[in-house]
Design an enzyme around this catalytic site. Structure first.
Site, PDB file in Angstrom:
ATOM      1  N   ASP A 144       0.781  -1.235   0.000  1.00  0.00           N
ATOM      2  CA  ASP A 144       0.000   0.000   0.000  1.00  0.00           C
ATOM      3  C   ASP A 144       0.817   1.292   0.000  1.00  0.00           C
ATOM      4  OD1 ASP A 144       0.842   0.105   2.707  1.00  0.00           O
ATOM      5  OD2 ASP A 144      -0.939  -0.992   3.359  1.00  0.00           O
ATOM      6  N   HIS A 159       6.177  -7.898  -1.375  1.00  0.00           N
ATOM      7  CA  HIS A 159       5.140  -8.106  -2.398  1.00  0.00           C
ATOM      8  C   HIS A 159       5.023  -6.917  -3.356  1.00  0.00           C
ATOM      9  CE1 HIS A 159       3.194 -11.228   0.488  1.00  0.00           C
ATOM     10  NE2 HIS A 159       4.173 -11.745  -0.215  1.00  0.00           N
ATOM     11  N   CYS A 167      10.517  -3.476 -14.232  1.00  0.00           N
ATOM     12  CA  CYS A 167      10.910  -4.204 -15.435  1.00  0.00           C
ATOM     13  C   CYS A 167      11.110  -5.672 -15.077  1.00  0.00           C
ATOM     14  CB  CYS A 167      12.205  -3.617 -15.998  1.00  0.00           C
ATOM     15  SG  CYS A 167      12.919  -4.638 -17.306  1.00  0.00           S
ATOM     16  N   CYS A 170      15.279  -6.487 -15.953  1.00  0.00           N
ATOM     17  CA  CYS A 170      16.383  -5.945 -15.134  1.00  0.00           C
ATOM     18  C   CYS A 170      15.923  -5.567 -13.733  1.00  0.00           C
ATOM     19  CB  CYS A 170      17.037  -4.752 -15.831  1.00  0.00           C
ATOM     20  SG  CYS A 170      16.022  -3.250 -15.843  1.00  0.00           S
ATOM     21  N   THR A 231       0.568  -9.298  11.493  1.00  0.00           N
ATOM     22  CA  THR A 231       0.636 -10.458  10.601  1.00  0.00           C
ATOM     23  C   THR A 231       0.833 -11.719  11.421  1.00  0.00           C
ATOM     24  OG1 THR A 231       1.907 -11.552   8.840  1.00  0.00           O
ATOM     25  CG2 THR A 231       3.112 -10.011  10.232  1.00  0.00           C
ATOM     26  N   ASN A 256      -0.026  -7.478  18.009  1.00  0.00           N
ATOM     27  CA  ASN A 256      -1.269  -7.832  17.307  1.00  0.00           C
ATOM     28  C   ASN A 256      -2.446  -7.781  18.297  1.00  0.00           C
ATOM     29  OD1 ASN A 256      -1.649  -8.748  14.476  1.00  0.00           O
ATOM     30  ND2 ASN A 256      -2.827 -10.375  15.453  1.00  0.00           N
ATOM     31  N   ALA A 274      -2.093  -1.806  16.658  1.00  0.00           N
ATOM     32  CA  ALA A 274      -0.695  -1.476  16.362  1.00  0.00           C
ATOM     33  C   ALA A 274      -0.422   0.015  16.507  1.00  0.00           C
ATOM     34  CB  ALA A 274      -0.345  -1.953  14.956  1.00  0.00           C
TER      35      ALA A 274
HETATM   36 ZN   LIG Z   1      14.823  -3.290 -17.739  1.00  0.00          ZN
END
Ligand SMILES: [Zn+2]
Length: 293
Positions: A144, A159, A167, A170, A231, A256, A274
Site C-alpha cells: 500500500d 510483495h 521491469c 532488469c 501479521t 497484534n 498497532a
Molecule cells: Zn529493464
C-alpha cells in the site's frame, strides 16, 4: 500518437474523505501491558539490529480492509485470479489493458481503497523509531506504499508496491510518471533494457523479486530482535524471517490485537491495536534514550 503517463493508470475519480479512514480504536493501557512495553523497549534499546516485519493488520487502521475474512475485499468482491502472473506473461498487453481500466470489481475496489489510504500512527511511529536509531529496517508484506509515505527509509516491500512499475528483465523500479504508456503499444518497455514493464505488485504465482528477497535475508541474518506487527507470519517467505531470528537466539515480539498462529513461537506478545502500541513504544524509547544520554 496518443500518449498518457502511467499515472493515469492509478488515478481514480474516487473522492477521498476523512470518513474513509476509521478513527483509531479506543485503547487503554493496562498495568500488565505497561510492564510488557517497558520490557520490550529495553530489549529494543540493547539489541544490535532491530527489524520490523509488518502485514495487513497494520494498515487496517488506515482504512484498508484485509483481503480475506469478514469485511475483506476479496470476501466482498470476489477473489482475484490465482494465476495472475501466468496470465500477465502469456499476454502482457491484455493484462495492461485490464490494469488501465479494470473490469473486475475487486480490482476497482482495491484501486480506490489504496488511492485514499494514508499512513496511521503505527506507520509514523515505525518511521520515527528508524529515525532515532532504534529500528534498522522494515520488511513489509503490504503493497500500500504507506510505510514509504510515513517516511521509512530502509524499507523492503516483499510483495512490491502498487504505486510503482517494475521491469521484468532488469528488475529496475520506476515511478509511474517515469514511463510513458501508449495504449496503442502495450505493454510498455523498459527504457534501460527493453524488457516488459509490469506493475511492481507481486501477483499470484509470481516469484518474489530476487533482489528484495536477498536484502531481506541479509537484514534478518543481522537481526537479534524482530517486531512482528499485524501479521500471523504464516506465508512464505515472511514466515521464515522470525523463525530465523529465533534460530539464531534472537527475540521476536508479536504486536497484534489477538493471538495468531505465531503467538506460541514469539518471545513476547503485545496485545492491542498497532497504532496505539507503537506510539507508546516510540514515546518510551525516546524517554529511555533521553535517560541514557
Ligand atoms: Zn529493464
Amino acid at each position: 500518437m496518443k500518449r498518457v503517463a502511467a499515472a493515469v493508470a492509478v488515478t481514480t475519480t474516487t473522492e477521498c474523505t476523512d470518513a474513509m479512514a476509521p478513527p483509531p480504536p479506543e485503547f487503554e493501557l493496562s498495568s500488565n501491558l505497561e510492564a510488557d512495553l517497558a520490557r520490550v523497549v529495553r530489549q529494543l534499546s540493547t539489541a544490535r539490529h532491530v527489524v520490523a516485519l509488518t502485514g495487513a493488520g497494520l494498515s487496517v487502521e488506515s482504512g484498508i480492509p484485509p483481503f480475506r475474512g469478514p469485511g475483506g475485499l476479496w470476501t466482498k468482491y470476489g477473489e482475484p485470479p490465482m494465476d495472475g502472473y501466468r496470465r500477465f506473461v502469456e499476454d502482457p498487453a491484455a493484462a495492461w489493458r485490464e490494469r488501465l481500466s479494470p473490469r473486475a470489481e475487486w480490482a476497482r475496489a482495491l484501486r480506490d481503497t489504496l488511492a485514499c489510504a494514508r499512513p496511521n500512527a503505527g506507520h509514523l511511529a515505525l518511521a520515527e523509531l528508524e529515525r532515532i536509531g532504534v529500528l534498522g529496517c522494515v520488511i513489509t508484506q503490504n503493497i500500500d506504499d504507506l510505510h514509504a509515505q510515513a517516511g521509512s527509509r530502509n524499507l523492503l516491500e516483499i510483495h512490491g508496491n502498487h504505486h510503482l512499475l517494475r521491469c521484468l528483465d532488469c528488475v529496475r523500479r520506476f515511478e509511474p510518471d517515469a514511463i510513458e504508456i501508449d495504449p496503442d503499444r502495450l505493454p510498455p518497455r523498459c527504457p534501460d533494457c527493453g524488457g516488459v514493464v509490469k506493475g511492481d505488485t507481486v501477483q499470484f504465482g509470481e516469484p518474489i523479486p530476487a533482489d528484495v528477497l536477498r536484502r531481506c535475508y541479509s537484514e534478518v541474518e543481522r537481526s537479534d530482535c524482530m517486531l512482528v506487527i499485524g501479521t500471523s507470519a504464516t506465508v512464505y517467505p515472511a514466515a521464515d524471517f522470525p523463525m530465523e531470528v529465533l534460530r539464531r537466539g534472537g527475540r521476536v515480539v508479536e504486536v497484534n490485537p489477538t493471538a495468531t498462529e505465531f503467538t506460541t513461537s514469539a518471545t513476547d506478545s503485545l496485545r492491542g491495536p498497532a497504532g496505539a502500541l507503537l506510539s507508546h513504544l516510540l514515546d518510551l524509547s525516546k524517554r529511555e534514550a533521553g535517560a541514557a544520554a
